[in-house]
Design a protein around this motif. Structure first.
Motif, PDB file in Angstrom:
ATOM      1  N   UNK A   1       0.847  -1.130   0.037  1.00  0.00           N
ATOM      2  CA  UNK A   1       0.072  -0.144   0.131  1.00  0.00           C
ATOM      3  C   UNK A   1       0.938   0.983  -0.091  1.00  0.00           C
ATOM      4  N   UNK A   2       0.347   2.335  -0.563  1.00  0.00           N
ATOM      5  CA  UNK A   2       1.353   3.199  -0.859  1.00  0.00           C
ATOM      6  C   UNK A   2       0.697   4.448   0.338  1.00  0.00           C
ATOM      7  N   UNK A   3       1.611   5.320   1.014  1.00  0.00           N
ATOM      8  CA  UNK A   3       1.262   6.249   1.781  1.00  0.00           C
ATOM      9  C   UNK A   3       2.060   7.543   1.312  1.00  0.00           C
ATOM     10  N   UNK A   4       1.783   8.181   0.562  1.00  0.00           N
ATOM     11  CA  UNK A   4       2.583   9.120  -0.034  1.00  0.00           C
ATOM     12  C   UNK A   4       3.503   8.805  -1.070  1.00  0.00           C
ATOM     13  N   UNK A   5       4.858   9.099  -0.657  1.00  0.00           N
ATOM     14  CA  UNK A   5       6.110   8.354  -1.567  1.00  0.00           C
ATOM     15  C   UNK A   5       6.343   7.172  -0.830  1.00  0.00           C
ATOM     16  N   UNK A   6       5.883   6.574   0.348  1.00  0.00           N
ATOM     17  CA  UNK A   6       6.351   5.527   0.861  1.00  0.00           C
ATOM     18  C   UNK A   6       5.346   4.146   0.416  1.00  0.00           C
ATOM     19  N   UNK A   7       6.123   3.132   0.203  1.00  0.00           N
ATOM     20  CA  UNK A   7       5.379   2.093  -0.071  1.00  0.00           C
ATOM     21  C   UNK A   7       5.600   0.964   0.949  1.00  0.00           C
ATOM     22  N   UNK A   8       4.406   0.395   1.490  1.00  0.00           N
ATOM     23  CA  UNK A   8       4.387  -0.301   2.772  1.00  0.00           C
ATOM     24  C   UNK A   8       4.200  -1.661   2.248  1.00  0.00           C
ATOM     25  N   UNK A   9       4.742  -2.802   2.558  1.00  0.00           N
ATOM     26  CA  UNK A   9       4.737  -4.213   2.236  1.00  0.00           C
ATOM     27  C   UNK A   9       4.179  -4.878   3.442  1.00  0.00           C
ATOM     28  N   UNK A  10       3.127  -5.883   3.231  1.00  0.00           N
ATOM     29  CA  UNK A  10       2.618  -6.845   4.239  1.00  0.00           C
ATOM     30  C   UNK A  10       2.463  -8.195   3.781  1.00  0.00           C
ATOM     31  N   UNK A  11       2.166  -9.170   4.324  1.00  0.00           N
ATOM     32  CA  UNK A  11       1.762 -10.596   4.118  1.00  0.00           C
ATOM     33  C   UNK A  11       0.508 -10.203   3.195  1.00  0.00           C
ATOM     34  N   UNK A  12       0.236 -10.799   2.236  1.00  0.00           N
ATOM     35  CA  UNK A  12      -0.955 -10.892   1.469  1.00  0.00           C
ATOM     36  C   UNK A  12      -2.043 -11.568   2.169  1.00  0.00           C
ATOM     37  N   UNK A  13      -1.930 -12.442   2.888  1.00  0.00           N
ATOM     38  CA  UNK A  13      -2.951 -12.917   3.788  1.00  0.00           C
ATOM     39  C   UNK A  13      -2.740 -14.060   4.648  1.00  0.00           C
ATOM     40  N   UNK A  14      -3.238 -14.467   5.675  1.00  0.00           N
ATOM     41  CA  UNK A  14      -2.981 -15.311   6.684  1.00  0.00           C
ATOM     42  C   UNK A  14      -2.502 -16.889   6.342  1.00  0.00           C
ATOM     43  N   UNK A  15      -2.760 -16.943   4.986  1.00  0.00           N
ATOM     44  CA  UNK A  15      -2.285 -18.573   4.742  1.00  0.00           C
ATOM     45  C   UNK A  15      -0.940 -18.491   4.785  1.00  0.00           C
ATOM     46  N   UNK A  16      -0.097 -17.364   4.463  1.00  0.00           N
ATOM     47  CA  UNK A  16       1.360 -17.379   4.496  1.00  0.00           C
ATOM     48  C   UNK A  16       1.741 -17.631   5.674  1.00  0.00           C
ATOM     49  N   UNK A  17       1.134 -17.035   6.573  1.00  0.00           N
ATOM     50  CA  UNK A  17       1.738 -17.365   8.180  1.00  0.00           C
ATOM     51  C   UNK A  17       1.398 -18.759   8.584  1.00  0.00           C
ATOM     52  N   UNK A  18       0.568 -19.369   7.966  1.00  0.00           N
ATOM     53  CA  UNK A  18       0.094 -20.751   8.399  1.00  0.00           C
ATOM     54  C   UNK A  18       1.088 -21.660   7.626  1.00  0.00           C
ATOM     55  N   UNK A  19       1.718 -21.338   6.517  1.00  0.00           N
ATOM     56  CA  UNK A  19       2.490 -22.297   5.770  1.00  0.00           C
ATOM     57  C   UNK A  19       3.990 -22.067   6.571  1.00  0.00           C
ATOM     58  N   UNK A  20       4.245 -21.031   6.806  1.00  0.00           N
ATOM     59  CA  UNK A  20       5.629 -20.613   7.490  1.00  0.00           C
ATOM     60  C   UNK A  20       5.452 -21.244   8.785  1.00  0.00           C
ATOM     61  N   UNK A  21       4.440 -21.176   9.646  1.00  0.00           N
ATOM     62  CA  UNK A  21       4.320 -21.627  10.939  1.00  0.00           C
ATOM     63  C   UNK A  21       4.400 -23.110  10.840  1.00  0.00           C
ATOM     64  N   UNK A  22       3.877 -23.832   9.909  1.00  0.00           N
ATOM     65  CA  UNK A  22       3.819 -25.187   9.837  1.00  0.00           C
ATOM     66  C   UNK A  22       5.445 -25.488   9.529  1.00  0.00           C
ATOM     67  N   UNK A  23       5.959 -24.917   8.620  1.00  0.00           N
ATOM     68  CA  UNK A  23       7.560 -25.289   8.455  1.00  0.00           C
ATOM     69  C   UNK A  23       8.211 -25.075   9.689  1.00  0.00           C
ATOM     70  N   UNK A  24       8.051 -24.153  10.419  1.00  0.00           N
ATOM     71  CA  UNK A  24       8.737 -23.923  11.590  1.00  0.00           C
ATOM     72  C   UNK A  24       8.377 -25.053  12.583  1.00  0.00           C
ATOM     73  N   UNK A  25       7.249 -25.314  12.579  1.00  0.00           N
ATOM     74  CA  UNK A  25       6.807 -26.595  13.603  1.00  0.00           C
ATOM     75  C   UNK A  25       7.571 -27.729  13.244  1.00  0.00           C
ATOM     76  N   UNK A  26       7.475 -27.913  11.874  1.00  0.00           N
ATOM     77  CA  UNK A  26       8.235 -29.009  11.365  1.00  0.00           C
ATOM     78  C   UNK A  26       9.722 -29.090  11.745  1.00  0.00           C
TER      79      UNK A  26
END
Length: 121
Positions: A92-117
């Motif tokens: 998302x843009x805020x003036x000249x700054x572009x902020x990045x975030x995770x697209x949705x909560x599926x990504x944290x589920x994938x990473x957390x499952x990998x971490x758990x493993x």
């Protein structure tokens, strides 16, 4: 992971057709397997995993991520383009700054499952 000497190999030559047919009915189509494989290729990069993990906590701009990972902004931008194309991050843009975030909560589920493993002993 076991070495090849430790892997058990089946010594029978009989195909269990009932098992094979059961699995065949539930197999994904080739396009889905390709897309899933591509996702794991994107996730298979050390820097991209670190970026995703950083974005678990807070949305960040390229400058923030570059500082956090001690990398150049152009290197981070390149990795973010790959992550965005794979729909793992959004911006998302805020003036000249572009902020990045995770697209949705599926990504944290994938990473957390990998971490758990990997942390499972």
């Amino acid at each position: 992971m076991k070495s090849t000497e430790e892997i058990e190999v089946c010594s029978c030559c009989k195909v269990h057709n009932d098992c094979v047919n059961c699995v065949k009915k539930n197999m994904l189509d080739n396009e889905t397997f390709t897309r899933l494989s591509d996702l794991f290729k994107v996730l298979g990069d050390y820097t991209r995993i670190k970026i995703i993990y950083a974005l678990f906590n807070k949305e960040l701009c390229v400058c923030d991520i570059a500082e956090l990972l001690d990398m150049s902004q152009s290197s981070i931008s390149h990795q973010l383009r790959i992550l965005k194309a794979a729909r793992l991050v959004k911006f998302r843009k805020e003036g000249k700054v572009v902020f990045y975030s995770l697209d949705d909560n599926h990504i944290d589920q994938i990473i957390n499952s990998g971490l758990e493993h990997v942390e499972h002993s």
